[in-house]
Design a protein around this motif. Structure first.
Motif, mmCIF file in Angstrom:
data_model
loop_
_atom_site.group_PDB
_atom_site.id
_atom_site.type_symbol
_atom_site.label_atom_id
_atom_site.label_comp_id
_atom_site.label_asym_id
_atom_site.label_seq_id
_atom_site.Cartn_x
_atom_site.Cartn_y
_atom_site.Cartn_z
ATOM 1 N N TRP A 1 -1.440 33.863 15.872
ATOM 2 C CA TRP A 1 -1.014 33.365 14.575
ATOM 3 C C TRP A 1 0.381 33.880 14.252
ATOM 4 O O TRP A 1 1.249 33.129 13.815
ATOM 5 N N GLY A 2 0.604 35.157 14.448
ATOM 6 C CA GLY A 2 1.848 35.795 14.033
ATOM 7 C C GLY A 2 3.100 35.191 14.640
ATOM 8 O O GLY A 2 4.091 34.964 13.942
ATOM 9 N N HIS A 3 3.075 34.934 15.944
ATOM 10 C CA HIS A 3 4.258 34.362 16.595
ATOM 11 C C HIS A 3 4.551 32.963 16.062
ATOM 12 O O HIS A 3 5.701 32.629 15.774
ATOM 13 N N TYR A 4 3.512 32.151 15.949
ATOM 14 C CA TYR A 4 3.701 30.786 15.448
ATOM 15 C C TYR A 4 4.192 30.811 14.002
ATOM 16 O O TYR A 4 5.030 30.005 13.605
ATOM 17 N N HIS A 5 3.654 31.742 13.240
ATOM 18 C CA HIS A 5 4.060 31.896 11.842
ATOM 19 C C HIS A 5 5.559 32.197 11.754
ATOM 20 O O HIS A 5 6.284 31.562 10.986
ATOM 21 N N GLU A 6 6.007 33.157 12.523
ATOM 22 C CA GLU A 6 7.421 33.549 12.462
ATOM 23 C C GLU A 6 8.336 32.416 12.931
ATOM 24 O O GLU A 6 9.393 32.188 12.344
ATOM 25 N N VAL A 33 1.048 24.007 15.591
ATOM 26 C CA VAL A 33 1.131 24.539 16.953
ATOM 27 C C VAL A 33 -0.265 24.867 17.478
ATOM 28 O O VAL A 33 -0.585 24.580 18.633
ATOM 29 N N TYR A 34 -1.103 25.442 16.628
ATOM 30 C CA TYR A 34 -2.489 25.691 17.048
ATOM 31 C C TYR A 34 -3.150 24.390 17.480
ATOM 32 O O TYR A 34 -3.864 24.338 18.479
ATOM 33 N N ASP A 35 -2.922 23.347 16.718
ATOM 34 C CA ASP A 35 -3.509 22.044 17.005
ATOM 35 C C ASP A 35 -2.968 21.478 18.315
ATOM 36 O O ASP A 35 -3.728 21.100 19.206
ATOM 37 N N LYS A 36 -1.662 21.435 18.449
ATOM 38 C CA LYS A 36 -1.043 20.744 19.583
ATOM 39 C C LYS A 36 -1.028 21.567 20.871
ATOM 40 O O LYS A 36 -1.258 21.020 21.942
ATOM 41 N N ASN A 38 -2.738 24.753 21.369
ATOM 42 C CA ASN A 38 -3.998 25.447 21.630
ATOM 43 C C ASN A 38 -5.208 24.527 21.523
ATOM 44 O O ASN A 38 -6.326 24.953 21.758
ATOM 45 N N LYS A 39 -4.971 23.291 21.100
ATOM 46 C CA LYS A 39 -6.053 22.314 20.903
ATOM 47 C C LYS A 39 -7.115 22.850 19.942
ATOM 48 O O LYS A 39 -8.306 22.618 20.112
ATOM 49 N N ALA A 40 -6.653 23.563 18.932
ATOM 50 C CA ALA A 40 -7.543 24.085 17.891
ATOM 51 C C ALA A 40 -7.079 23.492 16.568
ATOM 52 O O ALA A 40 -6.157 23.990 15.944
ATOM 53 N N ARG A 41 -7.679 22.381 16.183
ATOM 54 C CA ARG A 41 -7.294 21.706 14.950
ATOM 55 C C ARG A 41 -7.552 22.614 13.745
ATOM 56 O O ARG A 41 -8.475 23.418 13.769
ATOM 57 N N PRO A 42 -6.751 22.466 12.672
ATOM 58 C CA PRO A 42 -6.997 23.257 11.469
ATOM 59 C C PRO A 42 -8.441 23.127 10.984
ATOM 60 O O PRO A 42 -9.044 24.102 10.547
ATOM 61 N N ALA A 43 -8.993 21.923 11.104
ATOM 62 C CA ALA A 43 -10.375 21.710 10.654
ATOM 63 C C ALA A 43 -11.378 22.446 11.532
ATOM 64 O O ALA A 43 -12.518 22.646 11.132
ATOM 65 N N ASP A 44 -10.962 22.838 12.727
ATOM 66 C CA ASP A 44 -11.854 23.575 13.617
ATOM 67 C C ASP A 44 -11.802 25.074 13.343
ATOM 68 O O ASP A 44 -12.610 25.825 13.860
ATOM 69 N N ARG A 45 -10.836 25.490 12.584
ATOM 70 C CA ARG A 45 -10.664 26.914 12.314
ATOM 71 C C ARG A 45 -11.199 27.216 10.922
ATOM 72 O O ARG A 45 -12.214 26.696 10.518
ATOM 73 N N ALA A 46 -10.495 28.011 10.195
ATOM 74 C CA ALA A 46 -10.946 28.415 8.862
ATOM 75 C C ALA A 46 -10.681 27.347 7.809
ATOM 76 O O ALA A 46 -10.982 27.558 6.645
ATOM 77 N N PHE A 47 -10.134 26.206 8.218
ATOM 78 C CA PHE A 47 -9.753 25.188 7.246
ATOM 79 C C PHE A 47 -10.548 23.900 7.416
ATOM 80 O O PHE A 47 -10.037 22.810 7.201
ATOM 81 N N ASP A 48 -11.811 24.031 7.784
ATOM 82 C CA ASP A 48 -12.668 22.851 7.851
ATOM 83 C C ASP A 48 -12.989 22.406 6.427
ATOM 84 O O ASP A 48 -12.780 23.147 5.462
#
Length: 161
Positions: A1-6, A33-36, A38-48
């Motif tokens: 998260w941190g690297h993508y955030h920065e 970036v997580y979505d594209k 890491n293939k982890a959509r926001p809805a798949d994480r803490a933002f479902d």
């Protein structure tokens, strides 16, 4: 998260990053970036959708205000994630390109202009009236801005209406 955030800070723009959202809009890029990559959509994480609705209900039950919303970066990010879950990334890309192309004299000049233009541009990009949704999150939007999207069908995530 941190690297993508920065890295996301390099892509933010003051035209659509209004007061209290500096540590919020940066995370749109983190989620993207997580979505594209890491293939982890926001809805798949803490933002479902269920988690987002739960956060909104907690916010609504505890003296909600714009100050409270903008004071909690992850709470504020829920609002953006709800729009992304419903409409995808294309509206964000479209709106960011619109801002990039704005002549100097059309750029938002105040915090209110930034909020109003964001709501109007996102509403038009998704073809839905987001005014009631922004109000549900206690986002101060002017009556003039709401009038500009009043002809669009109203949108609200399930459970928030």
């Amino acid at each position: 998260w941190g690297h993508y955030h920065e890295i996301g800070h390099n892509h933010q723009d003051d035209m659509w990053t209004f007061e209290g959202t500096g540590e919020v809009t940066v995370n749109l890029f983190t989620l993207y970036v997580y979505d594209k990559l890491n293939k982890a959509r926001p809805a798949d994480r803490a933002f479902d959708d269920a988690s987002n609705l739960k956060r909104w209900k907690e916010f609504k039950a505890n003296n909600p205000s714009h100050d409270k919303w903008k004071g909690d970066a992850f709470l504020a990010l829920v609002m953006y994630a709800q729009m992304q879950n419903a409409f995808g990334w294309e509206p964000y890309k479209k709106v960011f390109r619109e801002y990039d192309a704005l002549p100097q004299n059309e750029r938002p000049r105040s915090q209110q202009d930034r909020r109003d233009q964001w709501m109007i541009r996102m509403s038009r990009a998704v073809g839905r009236n987001l005014g009631p949704f922004f109000e549900a999150w206690h986002m101060p939007i002017t009556p003039e801005a709401k009038a500009q999207v009043a002809n669009l069908p109203r949108w609200m995530p399930n459970g928030m209406d």
